[in-house]
Design a protein around this motif. Structure first.
Motif, PDB file in Angstrom:
ATOM      1  N   CYS A 559      45.186  35.752  32.611  1.00 47.67           N
ATOM      2  CA  CYS A 559      44.596  36.361  33.983  1.00 47.67           C
ATOM      3  C   CYS A 559      45.977  36.686  34.704  1.00 47.67           C
ATOM      4  O   CYS A 559      46.084  37.939  35.167  1.00 47.67           O
ATOM      5  CB  CYS A 559      43.717  35.348  34.695  1.00 47.67           C
ATOM      6  N   LEU A 560      46.989  35.862  35.145  1.00 47.46           N
ATOM      7  CA  LEU A 560      47.927  35.786  35.644  1.00 47.46           C
ATOM      8  C   LEU A 560      48.852  36.797  35.086  1.00 47.46           C
ATOM      9  O   LEU A 560      49.418  37.661  35.737  1.00 47.46           O
ATOM     10  CB  LEU A 560      48.896  34.432  35.956  1.00 47.46           C
ATOM     11  N   ILE A 561      49.351  36.841  33.727  1.00 50.50           N
ATOM     12  CA  ILE A 561      50.125  37.583  32.980  1.00 50.50           C
ATOM     13  C   ILE A 561      49.533  39.095  33.367  1.00 50.50           C
ATOM     14  O   ILE A 561      50.294  39.946  33.507  1.00 50.50           O
ATOM     15  CB  ILE A 561      50.429  37.377  31.678  1.00 50.50           C
ATOM     16  N   PRO A 570      42.366  39.792  39.942  1.00 46.61           N
ATOM     17  CA  PRO A 570      41.852  38.294  39.328  1.00 46.61           C
ATOM     18  C   PRO A 570      40.625  38.655  38.499  1.00 46.61           C
ATOM     19  O   PRO A 570      39.601  39.377  38.821  1.00 46.61           O
ATOM     20  CB  PRO A 570      41.533  37.603  40.482  1.00 46.61           C
ATOM     21  N   ASP A 571      40.590  38.033  37.387  1.00 48.86           N
ATOM     22  CA  ASP A 571      39.582  38.150  36.403  1.00 48.86           C
ATOM     23  C   ASP A 571      38.429  37.386  36.387  1.00 48.86           C
ATOM     24  O   ASP A 571      38.580  36.201  36.876  1.00 48.86           O
ATOM     25  CB  ASP A 571      40.313  37.741  35.054  1.00 48.86           C
ATOM     26  N   GLU A 625      49.482  33.847  44.454  1.00 55.03           N
ATOM     27  CA  GLU A 625      48.836  33.733  45.902  1.00 55.03           C
ATOM     28  C   GLU A 625      47.790  34.759  45.805  1.00 55.03           C
ATOM     29  O   GLU A 625      46.814  34.144  46.349  1.00 55.03           O
ATOM     30  CB  GLU A 625      50.009  34.524  46.975  1.00 55.03           C
ATOM     31  N   THR A 626      47.744  35.574  45.371  1.00 52.03           N
ATOM     32  CA  THR A 626      46.444  36.541  45.179  1.00 52.03           C
ATOM     33  C   THR A 626      45.477  35.684  44.382  1.00 52.03           C
ATOM     34  O   THR A 626      44.334  35.870  44.913  1.00 52.03           O
ATOM     35  CB  THR A 626      46.808  37.834  44.246  1.00 52.03           C
ATOM     36  N   LEU A 627      45.825  35.179  43.395  1.00 46.50           N
ATOM     37  CA  LEU A 627      44.828  34.418  42.678  1.00 46.50           C
ATOM     38  C   LEU A 627      44.087  33.069  43.414  1.00 46.50           C
ATOM     39  O   LEU A 627      43.096  33.085  43.440  1.00 46.50           O
ATOM     40  CB  LEU A 627      45.181  33.971  41.162  1.00 46.50           C
TER      41      LEU A 627
END
Ligand code: B3K
Ligand code: ZN
Length: 849
Positions: A559-561, A570-571, A625-627
């Motif tokens: 997800c992060l990659i 975000p997944d 941060e977003t996740l």
């Protein structure tokens, strides 16, 4: 008489010393600036040695007198020591030298910490105490007399005569000089005792500065647990009348296993609920066990030369991990260890400092006390155990202790023991010791007529000095699940020996879901095409706790990659699967807290780099941060419930159970912190009665930009406690926003409590800067420059800590041209510093490549 031109030492050049030592008598006349050391050493020619050159190491010694068999001699000064003409028959060498412990800021040899005399001799510090063959294959019994007016004067072994002004010690077990220790000062003890399996009574003490007595009970219990565990698990009893531990404030590493007199960095032994976090408690327990276990794996059986360092370190790390797994939770310990292995050892193994677990050359041995020698070294023991099986592992260990007790041994000796005990040929396994680099294990699969086949391919990238690699033996633990989530193939070990190899499972009703590399059965990077549905399935159903955690980690990483590389959002597969897990109260809270952890900025940077994308540290930080924000929003209700539900109401205990509960509650708090502007964190900070709660709240408040009042209050509350103030320094740096990190760190280096003479404080400040991902790597280059400034300042005082901290720059080639240029300039600035130490010169040279 210092070694002026640094030389490379090679494993292939090993030759035994020309003499053996029958006994050593040392007298210390203590004085801060002028300690006199009188030695009387009985040498005899070594029949196994090819030559009789009588060379003794010595550094920074002021010679007073030297004699052989009572007659004055004039030794020849040579680089690194002295040479004398010596008889071909047994003789007594006597010397008197003067040393200056108060001026010793390198913290190696005999030095002073807060007015207390203490020593650190591993690897090559004894040569700063007196003339001696300072090499681990020269072993001797020591008798030590300490003269001075210090209230407590300790050395190795058992106590002898003692009166006002002196104390004598005798260590009957032959030991190399690196295990020598002396401590003298105003100390108080926390006493206890232990009765060994054979009924021997051992006196135990933890010695601390007055005022720290109330922080010893936990360490003492850990020591007694370790002694019992080693008897029950490995059949190893303690072998002296006394076991002393001393806490020292100024220490370059964690602790040191000197025979009968372990010396600890105070941060690795002193513990109280108010001042130590749960993580501190767990680490203290593990380090006490580690040093104690060295009594057999390290001291009774030591290393022939420093190339064999992993013989004692890998094995002892493996043993301490077994101990922690037995006392606490095995899956939690394994997951924590693998996070650490990937974070530190994989990073090392995939960069310019990569070296084999048993290196074949070095310039400064202190630069090789690395994650590769320690942690990968321990993984090799784990793989051996997996390959030969539990029963044969202990059979081999019994043979090792029986065959090599009293020896200075090698990796060849170690592997021969396993070959003899099990009948296995370990020639191919030995590559793990000799070849650097992390193997990539690629997997594909197929299913035909009830037969499921896994096809593996292994490849190890080149490392410095080793362009090509041979296939290794890889124990791959595999289980299979059917689509309903039932296990149709329990864990089995596939033994891969070729570059490519297939393994089949027959008689399956449907294509199974594989769970590969269970319990992380080998230190490799597993590469496999998978999808989020399968990862979520394994996260929910795998019977192997490690692989359940890994499935969650893979979901997060993927997800992060995609967020970083492709700008994805975000997944939901990740968010939903994790949510299902964390709200399931049947799951261990510690496991849920671990599942809520995210890959570090450094791990993300390495993953991107491996995939051919240049990592942007700021983009990595932004994605994290977003996740985290997305998780907080998605899990708000769950987090509110978890935070309330997992508050511990009983009296504080550093148990696995309470630790897990606090970890989950604090993970929930840090999520809620993103939504409530720090309100919950402030409440927790105000009411916390233990450091785990207080520090988590402080960190949350700083991250939320609401930390000013708490930072001041924390300082006022704890300014008398060095170890807590170290946390105060670090917390402000690691929780700052990337653009502020360098400035926050710089301001803290100007704080009156900052000192570069204390390695803990230096690491708490500059080490925290180096660990602050996007902050350290901020495009301004301010982080790089600040760290380099301080490394240049520290090097003349303490080369060992300076060199170690240069590893902050080891990943420099991953980054964009601008950052590479900034880092290169700093590395070159360090390297061009006049008089730079051998330690730092070697490290920076290797990093520059
Ligand atoms: N053997 C010591 C480390 C010595 C480090 C010298 N630079 C601690 C340990 O591994 O137990
Ligand atoms: Zn060790």
């Amino acid at each position: 008489m210092k070694d002026a031109a640094p030389q490379t030492i090679y494993l292939k050049d090993y030759t035994p010393f020309g003499y053996v030592i029958e006994k050593v008598d040392l007298t210390f006349r203590l004085a801060p600036n002028a300690t006199r050391v009188l030695s009387r050493i009985r040498f005899a020619p070594n029949p196994d040695a090819p030559d009789r050159r009588f060379f003794l190491h010595g550094e920074d010694l002021r010679p007073i007198s030297t004699k052989i068999d009572g007659a004055d001699i004039t030794p020849r000064p040579v680089p690194g020591g002295i040479e004398c003409d010596a008889p071909d028959t047994p003789f007594t060498f006597e010397a008197e030298v003067e040393i200056d412990p108060a001026a010793n800021t390198a913290l190696e040899g005999l030095y002073m910490s807060n007015g207390m005399y203490c020593t650190q001799c591993e690897a090559e510090g004894f040569r700063k105490i007196t003339w001696y063959p300072d090499r681990p294959d020269v072993m001797a019994p020591f008798t030590v007399r300490i003269e001075g007016d210090e209230p407590v004067m300790l050395s190795n072994g058992n106590p002898g005569a003692r009166d006002a002004g002196f104390a004598e010690w005798h260590d009957p077990w032959p030991k190399p000089a690196y295990l020598f220790a002396l401590v003298a000062g105003d100390l108080v003890n926390h006493p206890d005792s232990f009765t060994t399996a054979s009924g021997k009574e051992v006196e135990l003490n933890i010695w601390v500065r007055p005022g720290d007595e109330d922080k010893c009970a936990f360490g003492m219990q850990a020591l007694k647990d370790s002694m019992k565990w080693d008897e029950e698990t490995y059949g190893r009893e303690y072998d002296l009348d006394v076991f002393n531990i001393v806490a020292v404030d100024d220490f370059n590493m964690g602790a040191m296993e000197n025979k009968g007199l372990n010396i600890f960095n105070s941060s690795c032994v002193l513990a109280s609920p108010e001042t130590s976090t749960d993580a501190n408690f767990e680490r203290i327990e593990a380090i006490i066990a580690h040093e104690y276990f060295h009594n057999w794996t390290g001291n009774r059986i030591t290393c022939r030369d420093w190339f064999q360092l992993c013989l004692k370190e890998g094995l002892t790390v493996f043993r301490d991990a077994q101990f922690t797994s037995d006392l606490r939770s095995a899956p939690v310990k394994r997951i924590e260890d693998v996070i650490m292995l990937r974070g530190r050892q994989f990073r090392e193994d995939n960069g310019p400092l990569a070296h084999p677990v048993r290196p074949d050359s070095f310039v400064e041995i202190n630069n090789f006390y690395t994650a590769t020698v320690y942690e990968k070294g321990a993984e090799l023991i784990g793989m051996l155990k997996t390959l030969v099986g539990e029963a044969d592992y202990y059979k081999a260990l019994d043979l090792y202790f029986q065959r090599h007790d009293g020896d200075a041994a090698t990796i060849e000796d170690w592997l021969k023991v396993f070959e003899d005990a099990t009948g296995r040929d370990l020639a191919q396994f030995k590559r793990w010791y000799d070849e650097a680099g992390t193997p990539r294990l690629t997997v594909s699969d197929s299913f035909n007529d009830g037969t499921y086949t896994l096809h593996f391919k292994q490849e190890t990238p080149p490392t410095p000095g080793q362009p090509t690699k041979d296939p290794r033996v890889i124990p791959i633990a595999v289980g299979l699940l059917n689509p309903n989530g039932d296990e149709v193939q329990p864990t089995t070990i596939l033994e891969m020996t070729d570059a490519e190899q297939s393994f089949s499972f027959e008689g399956l009703a449907s294509k199974p879901v594989p769970s590969i590399l269970r319990d992380f059965s080998a230190p490799v990077i597993l590469e496999r095409e998978s999808d989020n549905a399968e990862r979520a399935f394994l996260l929910a159903h795998d019977t192997d706790p490690f692989n359940r955690w890994q499935a969650g980690r893979d979901l997060a990483l993927d997800c992060l990659i995609r967020m970083i590389r492709d700008g994805a959002t975000p997944d939901s597969a990740y968010l939903d699967a994790l949510h299902t897990l964390i709200r399931d109260d049947a799951q261990d809270p510690a496991f849920r807290a671990l599942a809520l952890g995210l890959p570090s900025q450094d791990e993300l940077a390495q993953t991107l780099h491996d995939q051919g994308t240049t990592p942007d540290p700021q983009a990595i930080w932004d994605a994290l941060e977003t996740l985290k924000q997305a998780r907080a929003e998605a899990y708000q209700d769950t987090a509110t419930r978890l935070h309330a539900q997992y508050q511990v109401t009983e009296a504080y205990a550093a148990s696995a159970e309470q630790t897990g509960a606090r970890a989950l509650a604090n993970a929930a708090m840090s999520m809620l912190n993103r939504l409530d502007g720090g309100a919950l964190a402030q409440k927790q900070f105000d009411s916390a009665d233990n450091m785990t709660q207080q520090l988590a709240a402080l960190s949350a408040l700083i991250s939320a930009g609401k930390g000013d009042a708490a930072v001041t209050r924390f300082y006022d509350q704890w300014q008398h406690d060095r170890l807590v103030i170290d946390k105060w320094f670090s917390a402000q740096i690691v929780n700052a926003r990337p653009e502020d990190v360098a400035q926050v760190a710089k301001t803290l280096t100007e704080h009156p409590d900052f000192t570069m003479k204390n390695p803990n404080r230096f690491r708490a400040t500059l080490g925290a800067l180096a660990m602050s991902g996007a902050g350290f790597h901020h495009a301004s280059g301010a982080g790089y420059a600040l760290l380099a400034d301080w490394l240049i300042r520290l090097d003349p005082l303490n080369p060992q800590t300076t060199a170690r901290m240069c590893t902050a720059f080891e990943t420099w080639r991953r980054y964009d041209d601008a950052r590479q240029a900034l880092i290169r300039a700093q590395l070159e600035r360090i390297l061009s510093t006049p008089g730079l130490s051998r330690d730092t010169t070697e490290m920076v040279t290797r990093i520059l490549g």
